[in-house]
Design an enzyme around this catalytic site. Sequence first.
Site, PDB file in Angstrom:
ATOM      1  N   ALA A  88       6.501   5.554  -5.106  1.00 51.07           N
ATOM      2  CA  ALA A  88       6.055   6.885  -4.700  1.00 51.07           C
ATOM      3  C   ALA A  88       6.552   7.070  -3.273  1.00 51.07           C
ATOM      4  O   ALA A  88       6.539   6.121  -2.488  1.00 51.07           O
ATOM      5  CB  ALA A  88       4.535   6.952  -4.740  1.00 51.07           C
TER       6      ALA A  88
ATOM      7  N   HIS B  77       2.721  -5.370  -0.807  1.00 55.85           N
ATOM      8  CA  HIS B  77       3.264  -4.562   0.279  1.00 55.85           C
ATOM      9  C   HIS B  77       3.125  -5.288   1.607  1.00 55.85           C
ATOM     10  O   HIS B  77       2.154  -6.013   1.827  1.00 55.85           O
ATOM     11  CB  HIS B  77       2.510  -3.229   0.370  1.00 55.85           C
ATOM     12  CG  HIS B  77       2.611  -2.380  -0.851  1.00 55.85           C
ATOM     13  ND1 HIS B  77       1.714  -2.461  -1.877  1.00 55.85           N
ATOM     14  CD2 HIS B  77       3.522  -1.438  -1.205  1.00 55.85           C
ATOM     15  CE1 HIS B  77       2.056  -1.597  -2.820  1.00 55.85           C
ATOM     16  NE2 HIS B  77       3.148  -0.966  -2.452  1.00 55.85           N
TER      17      HIS B  77
ATOM     18  N   TYR C 107       2.335  -3.822   4.270  1.00 53.37           N
ATOM     19  CA  TYR C 107       1.162  -3.278   4.986  1.00 53.37           C
ATOM     20  C   TYR C 107      -0.131  -3.976   4.583  1.00 53.37           C
ATOM     21  O   TYR C 107      -1.148  -3.845   5.259  1.00 53.37           O
ATOM     22  CB  TYR C 107       1.035  -1.759   4.811  1.00 53.37           C
ATOM     23  CG  TYR C 107       0.828  -1.271   3.388  1.00 53.37           C
ATOM     24  CD1 TYR C 107      -0.359  -1.478   2.710  1.00 53.37           C
ATOM     25  CD2 TYR C 107       1.844  -0.580   2.742  1.00 53.37           C
ATOM     26  CE1 TYR C 107      -0.542  -1.021   1.413  1.00 53.37           C
ATOM     27  CE2 TYR C 107       1.675  -0.114   1.452  1.00 53.37           C
ATOM     28  CZ  TYR C 107       0.483  -0.348   0.786  1.00 53.37           C
ATOM     29  OH  TYR C 107       0.309   0.093  -0.491  1.00 53.37           O
ATOM     30  N   GLU C 108      -0.101  -4.759   3.491  1.00 49.15           N
ATOM     31  CA  GLU C 108      -1.286  -5.549   3.136  1.00 49.15           C
ATOM     32  C   GLU C 108      -1.333  -6.843   3.942  1.00 49.15           C
ATOM     33  O   GLU C 108      -2.266  -7.625   3.798  1.00 49.15           O
ATOM     34  CB  GLU C 108      -1.257  -5.879   1.641  1.00 49.15           C
ATOM     35  CG  GLU C 108      -1.396  -4.653   0.746  1.00 49.15           C
ATOM     36  CD  GLU C 108      -1.174  -4.986  -0.719  1.00 49.15           C
ATOM     37  OE1 GLU C 108      -2.119  -5.457  -1.365  1.00 49.15           O
ATOM     38  OE2 GLU C 108      -0.043  -4.794  -1.196  1.00 49.15           O
TER      39      GLU C 108
ATOM     40  N   ASN D 218       4.723  14.158  -2.173  1.00 53.08           N
ATOM     41  CA  ASN D 218       4.195  15.110  -1.174  1.00 53.08           C
ATOM     42  C   ASN D 218       5.295  15.427  -0.184  1.00 53.08           C
ATOM     43  O   ASN D 218       6.178  14.598   0.040  1.00 53.08           O
ATOM     44  CB  ASN D 218       3.016  14.465  -0.420  1.00 53.08           C
ATOM     45  CG  ASN D 218       3.403  13.139   0.202  1.00 53.08           C
ATOM     46  OD1 ASN D 218       3.404  12.093  -0.482  1.00 53.08           O
ATOM     47  ND2 ASN D 218       3.762  13.150   1.459  1.00 53.08           N
TER      48      ASN D 218
ATOM     49  N   SER E  47       3.488   2.701  -7.322  1.00 52.22           N
ATOM     50  CA  SER E  47       2.162   3.327  -7.302  1.00 52.22           C
ATOM     51  C   SER E  47       2.068   4.452  -8.321  1.00 52.22           C
ATOM     52  O   SER E  47       2.874   5.387  -8.282  1.00 52.22           O
ATOM     53  CB  SER E  47       1.877   3.951  -5.938  1.00 52.22           C
ATOM     54  OG  SER E  47       1.809   2.975  -4.952  1.00 52.22           O
TER      55      SER E  47
ATOM     56  N   MET F 254       6.940   2.922   1.569  1.00 58.76           N
ATOM     57  CA  MET F 254       6.476   1.671   2.186  1.00 58.76           C
ATOM     58  C   MET F 254       6.804   0.447   1.342  1.00 58.76           C
ATOM     59  O   MET F 254       6.090  -0.552   1.399  1.00 58.76           O
ATOM     60  CB  MET F 254       4.960   1.751   2.406  1.00 58.76           C
ATOM     61  CG  MET F 254       4.509   2.973   3.185  1.00 58.76           C
ATOM     62  SD  MET F 254       2.710   3.081   3.241  1.00 58.76           S
ATOM     63  CE  MET F 254       2.506   4.742   3.909  1.00 58.76           C
ATOM     64  N   SER F 255       7.862   0.521   0.547  1.00 53.01           N
ATOM     65  CA  SER F 255       8.176  -0.619  -0.329  1.00 53.01           C
ATOM     66  C   SER F 255       9.684  -0.681  -0.560  1.00 53.01           C
ATOM     67  O   SER F 255      10.465  -0.141   0.220  1.00 53.01           O
ATOM     68  CB  SER F 255       7.450  -0.454  -1.664  1.00 53.01           C
ATOM     69  OG  SER F 255       7.966   0.660  -2.382  1.00 53.01           O
TER      70      SER F 255
ATOM     71  N   HIS G 139      -3.869   9.392  -0.372  1.00 52.17           N
ATOM     72  CA  HIS G 139      -3.371   8.484  -1.420  1.00 52.17           C
ATOM     73  C   HIS G 139      -3.772   8.973  -2.812  1.00 52.17           C
ATOM     74  O   HIS G 139      -2.989   8.876  -3.761  1.00 52.17           O
ATOM     75  CB  HIS G 139      -3.886   7.058  -1.164  1.00 52.17           C
ATOM     76  CG  HIS G 139      -3.356   6.042  -2.128  1.00 52.17           C
ATOM     77  ND1 HIS G 139      -2.012   5.717  -2.214  1.00 52.17           N
ATOM     78  CD2 HIS G 139      -3.982   5.282  -3.072  1.00 52.17           C
ATOM     79  CE1 HIS G 139      -1.844   4.797  -3.160  1.00 52.17           C
ATOM     80  NE2 HIS G 139      -3.023   4.516  -3.694  1.00 52.17           N
TER      81      HIS G 139
ATOM     82  N   HIS H 109      -2.133   0.102  -8.615  1.00 55.23           N
ATOM     83  CA  HIS H 109      -1.326  -1.095  -8.881  1.00 55.23           C
ATOM     84  C   HIS H 109      -2.142  -2.067  -9.733  1.00 55.23           C
ATOM     85  O   HIS H 109      -3.210  -2.497  -9.326  1.00 55.23           O
ATOM     86  CB  HIS H 109      -0.933  -1.783  -7.577  1.00 55.23           C
ATOM     87  CG  HIS H 109       0.123  -1.049  -6.805  1.00 55.23           C
ATOM     88  ND1 HIS H 109       1.459  -1.325  -6.925  1.00 55.23           N
ATOM     89  CD2 HIS H 109       0.035  -0.033  -5.931  1.00 55.23           C
ATOM     90  CE1 HIS H 109       2.156  -0.510  -6.144  1.00 55.23           C
ATOM     91  NE2 HIS H 109       1.310   0.286  -5.522  1.00 55.23           N
TER      92      HIS H 109
HETATM   93  N1  HPA Z   1       5.177   8.590   3.491  1.00 55.44           N
HETATM   94  C1  HPA Z   1       5.336   7.284   3.204  1.00 55.44           C
HETATM   95  N2  HPA Z   1       5.040   6.771   2.023  1.00 55.44           N
HETATM   96  C2  HPA Z   1       4.584   7.595   1.069  1.00 55.44           C
HETATM   97  C3  HPA Z   1       4.399   8.960   1.302  1.00 55.44           C
HETATM   98  C4  HPA Z   1       4.711   9.497   2.596  1.00 55.44           C
HETATM   99  O1  HPA Z   1       4.579  10.707   2.889  1.00 55.44           O
HETATM  100  N3  HPA Z   1       3.924   9.510   0.141  1.00 55.44           N
HETATM  101  C5  HPA Z   1       3.846   8.488  -0.755  1.00 55.44           C
HETATM  102  N4  HPA Z   1       4.230   7.328  -0.196  1.00 55.44           N
END
Ligand code: HPA
Length: 276
Positions: A118, A88, A90-91, A239, A35, A215-216, A251, A66
Amino acid sequence: MADASSANHPLAEAAAFLRTRLPVQAPVAAIVLGSGLGGLAARISGAIRVAYRDIPGFAEPRVEGHAGELLHGTLGGREVLALAGRFHMYEGHAAAHSAFPVRVVHALGARTLILSNAAGGIRRTFAPGQLMVIADHLNLMFRNPLIGQVQPGDERFPDMSSPYDPDLRQRLHAIARGLGIRLEDGVYAGLLGPSYETPAEVRMLERLGADAAGMSTVPEVMVARAMGMRCAAVSCITNPGAGLSPEPIHHADVIEVTRRAAADFERLIEALVASL
Ligand code: HPA
């Protein structure tokens, strides 16, 4: 189930199609662009791009940040493939589909996989923009893309005692030192998402030994290791994990931080590829 060598197997079909579109010879690596980290694609010279929607077995990514294309060209003077866009879980993609592009780049000859993502910072000293080499991971997705019939050429029980290649990790650190880039080493926790973690989950992840959460990456690495590819992965910490700062997580901010860290990330990966 069809055998991988049969023409109508999705993997064989995708690889055969891509060979008609790309002058693939012997790529030294395939790079998965996470990302907001797709800017590396602009550094690939002589790039030929194929849209995911045209590749058999691929789907179109729908996540902002993406691009959804596979590229071929040279980076740091070496032949590479790049995957700009992910599927992903989650998709709604199954773990095996999430890792399908890794099977495709392997079928095109790549034996080294460089991944990026990310991630949220779990280690309290990580500030947004920090780059982290993944030393190891926790599979908290509780899914495994290797479940089911063993694919031809895969290990049934892949060894995961060293999923991220020690030589590539050491090279990344040496390159970062030479370029003056701050680079840490840490454990990546892969979660399904798409909700970010709660503060209690972040405290749990800290106790479990995670330094970052995302998440990947985990499904891709499991498949790559089953095929014997060597892996290197870099997270861009975008973050502090939930509850570690008073700020909510959005996001759009995640993408903005990756854009700021992109120049260092790109120099690092280009130099790694040049060293292969
Ligand atoms: N958690 C999970 N996935 C992420 C985060 C997070 O805080 N930031 C960017 N991708």
